[in-house]
Design an enzyme around this catalytic site. Structure first.
Site, PDB file in Angstrom:
ATOM      1  CG  ASN A 182      29.413  15.280 -61.255  1.00  0.00           C
ATOM      2  OD1 ASN A 182      30.067  15.718 -62.196  1.00  0.00           O
ATOM      3  ND2 ASN A 182      29.914  15.157 -60.036  1.00  0.00           N
TER       4      ASN A 182
ATOM      5  CE  LYS B  20      31.363  11.828 -59.375  1.00  0.00           C
ATOM      6  NZ  LYS B  20      31.585  10.959 -58.184  1.00  0.00           N
TER       7      LYS B  20
ATOM      8  CG  HIS C  38      31.550  16.697 -56.269  1.00  0.00           C
ATOM      9  ND1 HIS C  38      32.404  15.675 -55.919  1.00  0.00           N
ATOM     10  CD2 HIS C  38      30.398  16.101 -56.690  1.00  0.00           C
ATOM     11  CE1 HIS C  38      31.800  14.517 -56.114  1.00  0.00           C
ATOM     12  NE2 HIS C  38      30.587  14.752 -56.571  1.00  0.00           N
TER      13      HIS C  38
ATOM     14  CD  GLU D 123      34.546  12.927 -57.176  1.00  0.00           C
ATOM     15  OE1 GLU D 123      34.616  13.642 -58.190  1.00  0.00           O
ATOM     16  OE2 GLU D 123      33.916  11.839 -57.151  1.00  0.00           O
TER      17      GLU D 123
ATOM     18  CD  GLU E  71      27.003  14.793 -54.343  1.00  0.00           C
ATOM     19  OE1 GLU E  71      26.699  13.993 -55.225  1.00  0.00           O
ATOM     20  OE2 GLU E  71      28.029  15.486 -54.390  1.00  0.00           O
TER      21      GLU E  71
ATOM     22  N   GLY F 117      29.920   6.974 -54.684  1.00  0.00           N
ATOM     23  CA  GLY F 117      30.709   5.997 -55.419  1.00  0.00           C
ATOM     24  C   GLY F 117      31.047   4.752 -54.634  1.00  0.00           C
TER      25      GLY F 117
ATOM     26  CB  SER G 284      25.475   5.156 -54.106  1.00  0.00           C
ATOM     27  OG  SER G 284      26.887   5.139 -53.948  1.00  0.00           O
TER      28      SER G 284
END
Length: 253
Positions: free
Chosen positions: A13, A15, A99, A101, A172, A178, A218
């Protein structure tokens, strides 16, 4: 079902990273070191403006190209959005929905909205990577599965049983995305196993056995082998590491 019967998925991904020029360079670098991996489904999800370039750049590498987002309506006056039909026409095989985010920091998307996105993507022949996962406060208060079940149930209610053949669940934990923090292999496996058990009761034992559940958060060359050794971890959704040649080592693990 033993995991060896579920084909591994390694997805990147990107991003909001990589220009078209950088994508071409990255593909050329990968060609020098990457085997034509037949043992797993390998894909990279790229920004919408980069899809056509990526399709050409990765064509010879057995890497499918996915999208990072899709709108929940077929077409219309939705400035800036991209429809599932548009993605399909470009040759996109997968799209990420849900996701963290977009759930928590970019668009505050609800479980129901994400389910609608999954439904419209599947209806247009685009497979779905369905992201689920808990915030740190959910983990610390023992609500991990409560959160994951709610996120999954919205999609269970929106799609048919046969649709799960074309859905990959990506667990996730938000606190590990991250941050450099990773759920230990045992913690990740425990949650994956609980997700599979939920799918058995919410949909069917057959779907639970066959659905692929991948881990994201991560993922790196340092932890991928230990994570991959677990029975219910069927691959990875890789963030930052998918922007580097080290991505090949994660594929190979």
């Amino acid at each position: 079902m033993n995991r060896r019967y579920r084909k591994t998925v390694i997805a990147g991904n990107w991003k909001m990273n990589m220009t078209a020029t950088e994508t071409k360079k990255f593909a050329e670098d990968l060609k020098k070191i990457m085997p034509r991996a037949k043992w797993c489904d390998t894909l990279i999800c790229v920004p919408a403006c980069n899809i056509s370039t990526a399709m050409k750049a990765f064509k010879d590498l057995r890497i499918s190209v996915g999208a990072e987002n899709v709108y929940f309506e077929e077409k219309g006056a939705y400035t800036g959005e991209v429809s599932a039909d548009m993605l399909k026409d470009l040759g996109v095989k997968y799209v990420i929905v849900g996701h963290s985010e977009r759930r928590h920091t970019v668009a505050a998307e609800s479980n129901e909205l994400i389910a609608e996105k999954a439904k419209v993507a599947l209806a247009n022949g685009v497979k779905v990577i369905l992201c689920i996962g808990e915030l740190l406060e959910d983990r610390e208060s023992g609500k991990t599965m409560e959160v994951c079940k709610a996120q999954l149930q919205a999609v269970v209610d929106a799609v048919e049983e046969k649709d799960w053949e074309n859905i990959v669940i990506a667990y996730e934990p938000v606190w590990a995305i991250g941050t450099g923090k990773t759920a230990t292999p045992d913690v990740a496996e425990e949650t994956h196993s609980q997700i599979r058990a939920f799918m058995a009761s919410a949909v069917s034992p057959a779907v639970a056995e066959n659905v692929r559940i991948i881990y994201g958060g991560s993922v790196s060359t340092k932890n991928c082998k230990d994570l991959m050794a677990k029975e219910d971890i069927d691959g990875f959704l890789v963030g930052g590491a998918s922007l580097k040649p080290d991505f090949v080592d994660i594929i190979n693990c």
